[in-house]
Motif scaffolding. Structure first.
Motif, mmCIF file in Angstrom:
data_model
loop_
_atom_site.group_PDB
_atom_site.id
_atom_site.type_symbol
_atom_site.label_atom_id
_atom_site.label_comp_id
_atom_site.label_asym_id
_atom_site.label_seq_id
_atom_site.Cartn_x
_atom_site.Cartn_y
_atom_site.Cartn_z
ATOM 1 N N GLY A 1 -1.864 32.063 11.561
ATOM 2 C CA GLY A 1 -0.533 31.619 11.912
ATOM 3 C C GLY A 1 -0.148 30.246 11.415
ATOM 4 N N MET A 2 -0.953 29.666 10.524
ATOM 5 C CA MET A 2 -0.712 28.317 10.029
ATOM 6 C C MET A 2 -0.059 28.328 8.652
ATOM 7 S SD MET A 2 -4.411 26.697 10.983
ATOM 8 C CE MET A 2 -5.014 26.735 12.675
ATOM 9 N N THR A 3 0.424 27.165 8.247
ATOM 10 C CA THR A 3 0.787 26.928 6.857
ATOM 11 C C THR A 3 -0.446 26.358 6.171
ATOM 12 O OG1 THR A 3 3.087 26.462 7.401
ATOM 13 C CG2 THR A 3 2.283 25.634 5.296
ATOM 14 N N ALA A 4 -0.760 26.851 4.983
ATOM 15 C CA ALA A 4 -1.950 26.396 4.268
ATOM 16 C C ALA A 4 -1.573 25.849 2.908
ATOM 17 C CB ALA A 4 -2.956 27.534 4.109
ATOM 18 N N VAL A 5 -2.259 24.793 2.500
ATOM 19 C CA VAL A 5 -2.049 24.212 1.182
ATOM 20 C C VAL A 5 -3.408 23.968 0.547
ATOM 21 C CG1 VAL A 5 -1.924 21.861 2.127
ATOM 22 C CG2 VAL A 5 -0.962 22.341 -0.126
ATOM 23 N N ARG A 6 -3.493 24.283 -0.719
ATOM 24 C CA ARG A 6 -4.750 24.133 -1.434
ATOM 25 C C ARG A 6 -4.828 22.767 -2.100
ATOM 26 N NH1 ARG A 6 -7.343 28.522 -5.500
ATOM 27 N NH2 ARG A 6 -9.345 27.489 -5.790
ATOM 28 N N LEU A 7 -5.982 22.104 -1.958
ATOM 29 C CA LEU A 7 -6.250 20.923 -2.755
ATOM 30 C C LEU A 7 -6.890 21.385 -4.055
ATOM 31 C CD1 LEU A 7 -6.291 17.844 -3.071
ATOM 32 C CD2 LEU A 7 -8.634 17.898 -2.165
ATOM 33 N N ALA A 8 -6.154 21.248 -5.145
ATOM 34 C CA ALA A 8 -6.629 21.690 -6.453
ATOM 35 C C ALA A 8 -6.936 20.469 -7.314
ATOM 36 C CB ALA A 8 -5.572 22.571 -7.122
ATOM 37 N N ALA A 9 -7.806 19.621 -6.825
ATOM 38 C CA ALA A 9 -8.152 18.390 -7.535
ATOM 39 C C ALA A 9 -8.935 18.704 -8.804
ATOM 40 C CB ALA A 9 -8.960 17.475 -6.629
ATOM 41 N N ALA A 10 -8.761 17.858 -9.798
ATOM 42 C CA ALA A 10 -9.375 18.105 -11.104
ATOM 43 C C ALA A 10 -10.894 18.109 -11.050
ATOM 44 C CB ALA A 10 -8.892 17.048 -12.100
ATOM 45 N N ASP A 11 -11.485 17.381 -10.106
ATOM 46 C CA ASP A 11 -12.943 17.266 -10.077
ATOM 47 C C ASP A 11 -13.634 18.503 -9.519
ATOM 48 O OD1 ASP A 11 -11.927 16.307 -7.378
ATOM 49 O OD2 ASP A 11 -14.087 16.383 -7.001
ATOM 50 N N LEU A 12 -12.879 19.477 -9.017
ATOM 51 C CA LEU A 12 -13.499 20.600 -8.321
ATOM 52 C C LEU A 12 -14.096 21.661 -9.237
ATOM 53 C CD1 LEU A 12 -11.058 20.997 -5.303
ATOM 54 C CD2 LEU A 12 -13.409 20.137 -5.275
ATOM 55 N N ASP A 13 -13.932 21.527 -10.535
ATOM 56 C CA ASP A 13 -14.662 22.400 -11.463
ATOM 57 C C ASP A 13 -16.152 22.151 -11.271
ATOM 58 O OD1 ASP A 13 -12.347 23.426 -12.472
ATOM 59 O OD2 ASP A 13 -12.330 22.186 -14.275
ATOM 60 N N GLY A 14 -16.903 23.184 -10.996
ATOM 61 C CA GLY A 14 -18.334 23.036 -10.769
ATOM 62 C C GLY A 14 -18.707 22.700 -9.347
ATOM 63 N N HIS A 15 -17.726 22.624 -8.463
ATOM 64 C CA HIS A 15 -17.987 22.356 -7.038
ATOM 65 C C HIS A 15 -18.806 23.496 -6.437
ATOM 66 C CE1 HIS A 15 -17.343 21.416 -2.863
ATOM 67 N NE2 HIS A 15 -16.488 22.408 -2.657
ATOM 68 N N TRP B 1 -5.368 32.237 -5.143
ATOM 69 C CA TRP B 1 -4.398 31.698 -4.190
ATOM 70 C C TRP B 1 -3.099 31.357 -4.910
ATOM 71 C CZ3 TRP B 1 -3.151 31.057 0.725
ATOM 72 C CH2 TRP B 1 -2.280 30.025 1.102
ATOM 73 N N THR B 2 -1.987 31.838 -4.396
ATOM 74 C CA THR B 2 -0.681 31.588 -5.019
ATOM 75 C C THR B 2 0.240 30.755 -4.134
ATOM 76 O OG1 THR B 2 0.171 33.693 -4.167
ATOM 77 C CG2 THR B 2 -0.776 33.699 -6.392
ATOM 78 N N GLY B 3 -0.286 30.284 -3.021
ATOM 79 C CA GLY B 3 0.513 29.462 -2.115
ATOM 80 C C GLY B 3 0.617 28.032 -2.604
ATOM 81 N N PRO B 4 1.144 27.147 -1.761
ATOM 82 C CA PRO B 4 1.325 25.756 -2.160
ATOM 83 C C PRO B 4 0.004 25.075 -2.484
ATOM 84 C CG PRO B 4 1.781 26.054 0.191
ATOM 85 C CD PRO B 4 1.627 27.414 -0.398
ATOM 86 N N ALA B 5 0.069 24.119 -3.396
ATOM 87 C CA ALA B 5 -1.131 23.400 -3.822
ATOM 88 C C ALA B 5 -0.779 21.952 -4.128
ATOM 89 C CB ALA B 5 -1.757 24.066 -5.044
ATOM 90 N N LEU B 6 -1.774 21.099 -3.981
ATOM 91 C CA LEU B 6 -1.643 19.680 -4.280
ATOM 92 C C LEU B 6 -2.727 19.272 -5.268
ATOM 93 C CD1 LEU B 6 -1.313 18.293 -0.630
ATOM 94 C CD2 LEU B 6 0.565 18.729 -2.233
ATOM 95 N N VAL C 1 -5.401 22.178 5.218
ATOM 96 C CA VAL C 1 -5.652 21.698 3.857
ATOM 97 C C VAL C 1 -7.097 21.987 3.485
ATOM 98 C CG1 VAL C 1 -5.547 19.718 2.296
ATOM 99 C CG2 VAL C 1 -4.003 19.824 4.280
ATOM 100 N N GLY C 2 -7.300 22.681 2.368
ATOM 101 C CA GLY C 2 -8.659 22.986 1.925
ATOM 102 C C GLY C 2 -8.703 23.326 0.462
ATOM 103 N N ASP C 3 -9.913 23.350 -0.091
ATOM 104 C CA ASP C 3 -10.075 23.682 -1.507
ATOM 105 C C ASP C 3 -10.118 25.186 -1.741
ATOM 106 O OD1 ASP C 3 -13.251 24.464 -1.997
ATOM 107 O OD2 ASP C 3 -12.930 23.167 -0.281
ATOM 108 N N GLY C 4 -10.252 25.974 -0.693
ATOM 109 C CA GLY C 4 -10.215 27.424 -0.836
ATOM 110 C C GLY C 4 -11.528 28.134 -0.600
ATOM 111 N N GLY C 5 -12.619 27.385 -0.381
ATOM 112 C CA GLY C 5 -13.889 28.029 -0.088
ATOM 113 C C GLY C 5 -13.829 28.845 1.189
#
Length: 223
Positions: free
Chosen positions: A181-195, A204-209, A166-170
């Motif tokens: 070899g893992m499954t990855a999911v992006r945390l696409a939280a609203a506050d990450l604009d300007g992070h 990233w087109t994979g799963p996201a939360l 689980v990561g924001d994508g950095g």
């Protein structure tokens, strides 16, 4: 489960005013200090410049400063406090990690970071909930190098195929996790604009939360 730290277990990171104290101790202005910090992130995060004092001395010199030994020691402490001040855990982070552990998940932190995070992480409430901590500055590898993910797997005693990352994508971390070899999911939280992020992967087109609170249900669905 593997977690990124900055922007994932924490809210968005933005450099605050305490970095001015670091600049003053190093004998340089804030603007060139920030410029050097930005362009040298991966060099510093890989541990290539040595320990915290050696690294900060190099940063200060690149920014035009020549700190004394005493000022350098003070600057190292001030830098730890400045990075910590920029770091706010997500309100749900502790609750979610506890819920995941209650479900039997073992948890690793995998962070591209410089010397400051290992210094202050033990003081944070998430620390007792982490079974494994892998810091790039200590292992000498940054994401998306597969070695940093594999180090976490070895310490957890699990195979990459059994891991959710689980990561924001950095640092292209999601793609790196998949390649390891893992499954990855992006945390696409609203506050990450300007992070404050380096080498992100906006395509990233994979799963996201939207929130970490969705993870326990995702883990239940994988069982």
């Amino acid at each position: 489960m593997l977690f990124d730290f900055f922007g994932t277990l924490t809210c968005a990171v933005r450099r605050g005013p305490q970095h001015a104290a670091v600049a003053a101790l190093l004998g340089c202005a804030v603007e060139p200090l920030v410029d050097v910090l930005d362009r040298s992130f991966y060099l510093r995060a890989s541990g290539a410049l040595g320990n915290a004092a050696d690294t900060l001395r190099w940063v200060g010199e690149q920014a035009g400063g020549r700190p004394s030994a005493a000022d350098l020691r003070a600057a190292v402490a001030a830098r730890i406090e400045a990075v910590r001040a920029d770091t706010r855990l997500r309100p749900e982070a502790v609750t979610v990690l506890r819920a995941l552990r209650h479900r039997g998940a073992r948890i690793a932190l995998v962070s591209d970071c410089t010397h400051e995070l290992p210094a202050f992480l033990p003081q944070l409430p998430v620390a007792p909930l982490l079974d494994v901590r892998v810091f790039s500055v200590q292992v000498g590898r940054c994401k998306p190098d597969p070695a940093i993910y594999r180090a976490a797997c070895r310490r957890l005693g699990v195979a990459p195929a059994d891991c959710l990352y689980v990561g924001d994508g950095g640092s292209q971390e999601l793609t790196g996790a998949v390649r390891a070899g893992m499954t990855a999911v992006r945390l696409a939280a609203a506050d990450l604009d300007g992070h404050l992020v380096f080498d992100g992967e906006p395509d990233w087109t994979g799963p996201a939360l939207d929130s970490l609170t969705q993870l326990p249900a995702m883990l239940d669905a994988r069982v």
